[in-house]
Every structure is written in structure tokens, then in C-alpha cells.
Write a protein that holds these residues in place. Structure first.
Motif, PDB file in Angstrom:
ATOM      1  N   VAL A  83       0.849  -1.199   0.000  1.00  9.83           N
ATOM      2  CA  VAL A  83       0.000   0.000   0.000  1.00  9.83           C
ATOM      3  C   VAL A  83       0.885   1.249   0.000  1.00  9.83           C
ATOM      4  O   VAL A  83       0.666   2.196  -0.765  1.00  9.83           O
ATOM      5  CB  VAL A  83      -0.955   0.013   1.214  1.00  9.83           C
ATOM      6  CG1 VAL A  83      -1.831   1.272   1.190  1.00  9.83           C
ATOM      7  CG2 VAL A  83      -1.831  -1.231   1.224  1.00  9.83           C
ATOM      8  N   ILE A  84       1.917   1.240   0.828  1.00 12.25           N
ATOM      9  CA  ILE A  84       2.833   2.386   0.924  1.00 12.25           C
ATOM     10  C   ILE A  84       3.564   2.596  -0.397  1.00 12.25           C
ATOM     11  O   ILE A  84       3.813   3.734  -0.816  1.00 12.25           O
ATOM     12  CB  ILE A  84       3.845   2.163   2.070  1.00 12.25           C
ATOM     13  CG1 ILE A  84       3.116   2.167   3.410  1.00 12.25           C
ATOM     14  CG2 ILE A  84       4.941   3.212   2.065  1.00 12.25           C
ATOM     15  CD1 ILE A  84       3.947   1.609   4.540  1.00 12.25           C
ATOM     16  N   SER A  85       3.883   1.502  -1.083  1.00 12.22           N
ATOM     17  CA  SER A  85       4.646   1.599  -2.327  1.00 12.22           C
ATOM     18  C   SER A  85       3.869   2.257  -3.464  1.00 12.22           C
ATOM     19  O   SER A  85       4.453   2.693  -4.447  1.00 12.22           O
ATOM     20  CB  SER A  85       5.138   0.220  -2.763  1.00 12.22           C
ATOM     21  OG  SER A  85       6.122  -0.261  -1.868  1.00 12.22           O
ATOM     22  N   PHE A  86       2.545   2.307  -3.330  1.00 12.56           N
ATOM     23  CA  PHE A  86       1.753   3.034  -4.323  1.00 12.56           C
ATOM     24  C   PHE A  86       1.964   4.540  -4.189  1.00 12.56           C
ATOM     25  O   PHE A  86       1.759   5.286  -5.144  1.00 12.56           O
ATOM     26  CB  PHE A  86       0.259   2.729  -4.148  1.00 12.56           C
ATOM     27  CG  PHE A  86      -0.202   1.529  -4.911  1.00 12.56           C
ATOM     28  CD1 PHE A  86      -0.641   1.650  -6.220  1.00 12.56           C
ATOM     29  CD2 PHE A  86      -0.198   0.273  -4.331  1.00 12.56           C
ATOM     30  CE1 PHE A  86      -1.064   0.545  -6.929  1.00 12.56           C
ATOM     31  CE2 PHE A  86      -0.617  -0.838  -5.029  1.00 12.56           C
ATOM     32  CZ  PHE A  86      -1.059  -0.709  -6.343  1.00 12.56           C
ATOM     33  N   SER A  87       2.346   4.982  -2.997  1.00  8.20           N
ATOM     34  CA  SER A  87       2.407   6.414  -2.727  1.00  8.20           C
ATOM     35  C   SER A  87       3.728   7.025  -3.179  1.00  8.20           C
ATOM     36  O   SER A  87       4.786   6.434  -2.989  1.00  8.20           O
ATOM     37  CB  SER A  87       2.226   6.653  -1.226  1.00  8.20           C
ATOM     38  OG  SER A  87       2.317   8.029  -0.954  1.00  8.20           O
ATOM     39  N   PRO A  88       3.667   8.243  -3.758  1.00  7.32           N
ATOM     40  CA  PRO A  88       4.916   8.929  -4.108  1.00  7.32           C
ATOM     41  C   PRO A  88       5.576   9.572  -2.889  1.00  7.32           C
ATOM     42  O   PRO A  88       6.714   9.998  -2.943  1.00  7.32           O
ATOM     43  CB  PRO A  88       4.448  10.009  -5.089  1.00  7.32           C
ATOM     44  CG  PRO A  88       3.041  10.304  -4.682  1.00  7.32           C
ATOM     45  CD  PRO A  88       2.473   9.000  -4.174  1.00  7.32           C
ATOM     46  N   ALA A  89       4.831   9.621  -1.761  1.00  8.13           N
ATOM     47  CA  ALA A  89       5.361  10.223  -0.528  1.00  8.13           C
ATOM     48  C   ALA A  89       5.792   9.131   0.442  1.00  8.13           C
ATOM     49  O   ALA A  89       5.429   7.968   0.293  1.00  8.13           O
ATOM     50  CB  ALA A  89       4.297  11.108   0.110  1.00  8.13           C
ATOM     51  N   THR A  90       6.551   9.500   1.448  1.00 12.16           N
ATOM     52  CA  THR A  90       7.044   8.509   2.408  1.00 12.16           C
ATOM     53  C   THR A  90       6.216   8.459   3.686  1.00 12.16           C
ATOM     54  O   THR A  90       6.483   7.643   4.558  1.00 12.16           O
ATOM     55  CB  THR A  90       8.516   8.793   2.775  1.00 12.16           C
ATOM     56  OG1 THR A  90       8.615  10.156   3.211  1.00 12.16           O
ATOM     57  CG2 THR A  90       9.437   8.587   1.582  1.00 12.16           C
ATOM     58  N   ASN A  91       5.216   9.333   3.808  1.00 15.23           N
ATOM     59  CA  ASN A  91       4.372   9.361   5.005  1.00 15.23           C
ATOM     60  C   ASN A  91       3.417   8.159   4.985  1.00 15.23           C
ATOM     61  O   ASN A  91       2.562   8.049   4.105  1.00 15.23           O
ATOM     62  CB  ASN A  91       3.588  10.680   5.041  1.00 15.23           C
ATOM     63  CG  ASN A  91       2.762  10.821   6.305  1.00 15.23           C
ATOM     64  OD1 ASN A  91       1.951   9.962   6.627  1.00 15.23           O
ATOM     65  ND2 ASN A  91       2.963  11.912   7.014  1.00 15.23           N
ATOM     66  N   ILE A  92       3.590   7.257   5.953  1.00 11.37           N
ATOM     67  CA  ILE A  92       2.821   6.007   5.960  1.00 11.37           C
ATOM     68  C   ILE A  92       1.326   6.262   6.139  1.00 11.37           C
ATOM     69  O   ILE A  92       0.497   5.715   5.412  1.00 11.37           O
ATOM     70  CB  ILE A  92       3.363   5.060   7.060  1.00 11.37           C
ATOM     71  CG1 ILE A  92       4.775   4.585   6.672  1.00 11.37           C
ATOM     72  CG2 ILE A  92       2.433   3.870   7.261  1.00 11.37           C
ATOM     73  CD1 ILE A  92       5.471   3.741   7.713  1.00 11.37           C
TER      74      ILE A  92
END
Length: 201
Positions: free
Chosen positions: A85-94
Motif C-alpha cells: 500500500v505504501i509503495s503506491f504512494s509517491p510520498a514517504t508518510n505512511i
């Protein structure tokens, strides 16, 4: 209804096959999310709001990144499924990643991913569990299905790609070399894949 579950083998990670199912018209998103929040081990999946997935390649890029980090002991979260799920995000905020890409109580279209982190997790065991757990219509995990689900406006906002045109935008076709919808979508996809690859690197 038996899910249309696809098992994907990542070439250089043969010990971690990935099982993927796509659902429409999910009726029990709230209870699925509750099982996840409660830490129920039976529901250790990546549950992704499918409206945030542009294409099959988009999903596979995020899955690949997370499984690769898992195999190299580089997880930033507590397991490979939350990492997807986190890897979909361009940001590092979980927290932000889960808010934008994870399942919500009102999610209608859902991408479910399960990694075989142990030998007990097989295509058949995942299919059986999903069949008894997800109240929804199973559809193929392909670009055709995703094109009917993707919310391009939300995706562009999440990846800060507002300057790029959207598929379906009225373009003067009389212009020479006016991009087709496929060209526009491919450019969007490449920008998203770049964002996933570069996140936190």
C-alpha cells in the motif's frame, strides 16, 4: 463467487509468488477494513482502493517495489502487505499513503494482493479465503477492468501530475501529431512509475 485470482511470479523472487484479485461493487469494505485494523492474521492482505490504480503495470510496479524491499529486509512498515500500500504512494508518510491508497469504509472497487510469505499460502488457499470473505463481483485484473474503475483526477492529484492532460480531454485532432488517449494514458503511467521508483530513494 470464485474470485478471478491471478498468481504472478516475479522473475528474480521465485520464493514469493503474488496473488492478485480485483473486485467491483464491494459490499463489506467496512468489515474488511476492521479486520485489517484489528490485526487479524487471516486478513493480512494489501487492500487497495482500485480507483487509485491507473493500470495493471502501475499495480505491478508498486507490488514489485514492496516485495523487493521485503526480500532485502528494507521494509518501512510491519509487513510486506502494508508495504505494498505504501509503495503506491509517491510520498514517504505512511499514514498519508494508507489514507490515499488503502481501503476505506466506503471503497466500492478493491484490489487485493497477497504475497506467499510462507508455503501454506497458495493460490487455492487465497482463493478460498477471498471467496468466503469478500462480498463483491470479481473481475479480471487487467487494463480493461481498471480503465472502468480508475479515477484519473484523484490519481493525478495524488501524484501531483495536474499539468499532464487526462485521457478523454478534448484535443483538436486537426493538429498534427495530436496525442491519442492511449498516448496520454501512457505518459501518465510513465510519470507514475517514475514516482514509485524514486520514492524515498
Amino acid at each position: 463467487m470464485t474470485p478471478q485470482l491471478e498468481t504472478i511470479n516475479i522473475p528474480h523472487l521465485p520464493n514469493a509468488p503474488v496473488h492478485v484479485a480485483l473486485y467491483r461493487n464491494v459490499e463489506n469494505s467496512a468489515s474488511l477494513r476492521q479486520q485489517l485494523l484489528a490485526g487479524n492474521a487471516d486478513f493480512e492482505y494489501a487492500l487497495i482502493d482500485a480507483s487509485m490504480v491507473l493500470s495493471r503495470q502501475h499495480a505491478i510496479a508498486a507490488i514489485f517495489r514492496a516485495v523487493n524491499d521485503y526480500s532485502n529486509n528494507r521494509l518501512k512498515s510491519h509487513n510486506v502487505h502494508s508495504e505494498i500500500v505504501i509503495s503506491f504512494s509517491p510520498a514517504t508518510n505512511i499514514t498519508e499513503s494508507f489514507r490515499k491508497f488503502g481501503i476505506t469504509d466506503s471503497t466500492k472497487d478493491l484490489l487485493v494482493v497477497k504475497v506467499s510469505v510462507s508455503s501454506e499460502i497458495t493460490h487455492d488457499s487465497v482463493a478460498a479465503h477471498l471467496e468466503s470473505s469478500v462480498v463483491a463481483t470479481s473481475v479480471p485484473f487487467d487494463d480493461q477492468s481498471l480503465s472502468e474503475i480508475s479515477d484519473i483526477t484523484k490519481i493525478k492529484k495524488a501524484y501531483k501530475l495536474g499539468a499532464l492532460p487526462s485521457p478523454g480531454t478534448k484535443i483538436d485532432r486537426a493538429q498534427t501529431k495530436a496525442p491519442t488517449d492511449d498516448d496520454v494514458k501512457r505518459r501518465l503511467e510513465l510519470s507514475i512509475l517514475g514516482a514509485i521508483a524514486l520514492r524515498g530513494s
